[in-house]
Scaffold this active site. Structure first.
Site, short mmCIF file in Angstrom:
data_model
loop_
_atom_site.label_atom_id
_atom_site.label_comp_id
_atom_site.label_asym_id
_atom_site.label_seq_id
_atom_site.Cartn_x
_atom_site.Cartn_y
_atom_site.Cartn_z
N LYS A 1 -7.60 -47.51 -21.33
CA LYS A 1 -8.52 -48.65 -21.28
C LYS A 1 -7.87 -49.89 -20.69
CE LYS A 1 -12.02 -47.66 -24.74
NZ LYS A 1 -12.85 -48.26 -25.80
N LYS B 1 -21.22 -45.21 -19.00
CA LYS B 1 -21.78 -46.47 -18.52
C LYS B 1 -20.83 -47.14 -17.53
CE LYS B 1 -20.04 -48.92 -22.59
NZ LYS B 1 -19.89 -47.86 -23.59
N LYS C 1 -17.30 -37.19 -17.06
CA LYS C 1 -18.33 -37.29 -18.09
C LYS C 1 -19.26 -38.48 -17.80
CE LYS C 1 -16.47 -40.09 -21.73
NZ LYS C 1 -16.79 -40.49 -23.05
P1 ADP Z 1 -19.14 -44.64 -22.49
O1 ADP Z 1 -18.24 -43.53 -21.99
O2 ADP Z 1 -20.43 -44.72 -21.77
O3 ADP Z 1 -18.40 -45.95 -22.58
P2 ADP Z 1 -18.71 -44.59 -25.31
O4 ADP Z 1 -17.27 -44.38 -25.03
O5 ADP Z 1 -19.14 -45.93 -25.80
O6 ADP Z 1 -19.53 -44.24 -23.99
O7 ADP Z 1 -19.18 -43.44 -26.29
C1 ADP Z 1 -19.96 -43.61 -27.45
C2 ADP Z 1 -20.16 -42.25 -28.09
O8 ADP Z 1 -20.84 -41.37 -27.19
C3 ADP Z 1 -18.86 -41.54 -28.43
O9 ADP Z 1 -19.08 -40.80 -29.64
C4 ADP Z 1 -18.64 -40.60 -27.29
O10 ADP Z 1 -17.88 -39.46 -27.65
C5 ADP Z 1 -20.07 -40.21 -26.92
N1 ADP Z 1 -20.16 -39.94 -25.49
C6 ADP Z 1 -20.01 -40.84 -24.50
N2 ADP Z 1 -20.20 -40.30 -23.30
C7 ADP Z 1 -20.48 -38.98 -23.53
C8 ADP Z 1 -20.77 -37.87 -22.68
N3 ADP Z 1 -20.83 -38.02 -21.37
N4 ADP Z 1 -21.02 -36.68 -23.25
C9 ADP Z 1 -20.98 -36.52 -24.60
N5 ADP Z 1 -20.70 -37.53 -25.45
C10 ADP Z 1 -20.46 -38.75 -24.94
NA NA Z 2 -15.91 -44.61 -23.04
#
Ligand code: ADP
Ligand code: NA
Length: 330
Positions: free
Chosen positions: A115, A201, A198
């Site tokens: 990060k 956002k 994956k």
């Molecule tokens: P982002 O990657 O969009 O920043 P976050 O890290 O805030 O998303 O993730 C919030 C929750 O959603 C966590 O529990 C994470 O494991 C799940 N999550 C995020 N992206 C995915 C994905 N592409 N597939 C499955 N789970 C996800």
């Molecule tokens: Na993330």
């Protein structure tokens, strides 16, 4: 018999959750309510570990996040749904735990490196460095038995378990040592434009379907999804990651297994899959969007629900913190 307690949190760092958040995490939040005493929080303290654009935006995103959770099926009468900053015990316990965490131990957290070096991450704060300890506090305050974890959070849960054991060893039994929990049906969703990454956002919006996207936008994103060579609609994570990803999303919303979907699409092409998937997803999201809008139309009522959740959370968190303070010598 008391139900096992589960704790999970999500950051209010976007205007909408996306399909990955839903399929990988939030869908399980809803189903875990059936057989758990669930504590779910919108973790705004974690959100400020990276620079946030504007206080008003953060406050609104916290409300929008809570509204989406309720719209998806998190029931505030059944689960304790709250906003982290409304329960000051999180920051208070985090301090005590920071003083039990080795500097080297914290330095080994790989997510910090990811990060802090990510493009556009801005200047790195000490808060980002210690955020896994705040996460430990989030979990230990509620004596959670289980924490749903994806791969990226495993190391943090290990730290939480180590800190719980260390505190218990030094000061006497105080914390439940939580277990990692892999809920059934959790799947990783890939970016529609770059199905080697994956869905997130932090990637360009064309590959990320937000729960609150306009149905036309969602349909367009799905129609434009990158698929693979060949024409057969079959799941093959190695050879056909794009098509497999679309099948995974379909399955999550339609409840049909991959095998059923393969049979359903036998003799048809990728275009048919995308067209049907767009319908399945937009139809499933329509009531979620409507309920979210209704909840946001009455922010006072939503805030009242969240205040109720925070009050319930504080009953538990306050007891844990009082025991901790007493044992530490405060
Ligand atoms: P982002 O990657 O969009 O920043 P976050 O890290 O805030 O998303 O993730 C919030 C929750 O959603 C966590 O529990 C994470 O494991 C799940 N999550 C995020 N992206 C995915 C994905 N592409 N597939 C499955 N789970 C996800
Ligand atoms: Na993330």
């Amino acid at each position: 018999v008391a139900l096992p307690r589960v704790l999970s949190g999500i950051q209010p760092t976007a205007d909408s959750f996306h399909l990955g958040n839903y399929v990988g995490a939030l869908r399980q939040w809803v189903s875990m309510q059936e057989d758990h005493d669930a504590f779910y929080c919108v973790v705004d303290l974690h959100a400020i570990t990276l620079e946030q654009p504007d206080p008003a935006v953060l406050r609104q995103r916290t409300l929008v996040s809570a509204a989406q959770l309720i719209a998806l099926g998190v029931d505030p009468a059944r689960s304790t749904l709250f906003v982290q900053s409304q329960v000051p015990e999180h920051a208070q316990l985090a301090w005590v735990l920071q003083c039990l965490t080795g500097f080297g131990e914290a330095s080994r957290m790989t997510q910090f490196k990811d990060k802090s070096t990510r493009e556009g991450a801005g200047p790195t704060s000490v808060g980002l460095f210690t955020y896994p300890v705040l996460q430990a506090a989030d979990i230990l305050l509620y004596q959670a038995h289980r924490v749903p974890v994806g791969e990226d959070q495993r190391q943090h849960l290990e730290l939480t378990r180590d800190l719980a054991g260390r505190f218990n060893g030094r000061y006497g039994e105080t914390f439940t040592v939580p277990e990692a929990y892999i809920p059934a049906g959790a799947a990783k969703i890939l970016d529609l434009q770059s199905p080697d990454k994956k869905m997130s956002k932090s990637l360009p919006p064309a590959g990320c379907v937000n729960l609150l996207d306009d149905p036309k936008v969602t349909a367009k994103k799905i129609r434009s999804a990158v698929t693979d060579t060949g024409r057969e609609v079959v799941a093959d994570p190695e050879g056909k990651p794009g098509v497999t990803n679309l099948l995974t999303i379909h399955s999550a919303f339609s409840g049909q297994s991959t095998a059923q979907l393969e049979e359903h699409f036998a003799g048809r092409g990728y275009g048919d899959l995308k067209k049907e998937l767009a319908e399945v997803v937009t139809e499933a999201l329509a009531p979620v969007q409507q309920r979210t809008a209704e909840l946001l139309a009455d922010p006072a009522e939503l805030e009242r629900l969240l205040a109720g959740g925070a009050a319930r959370a504080r009953e538990v968190a306050g007891r844990t913190l009082a025991a901790v303070y007493e044992r530490v010598g405060f």
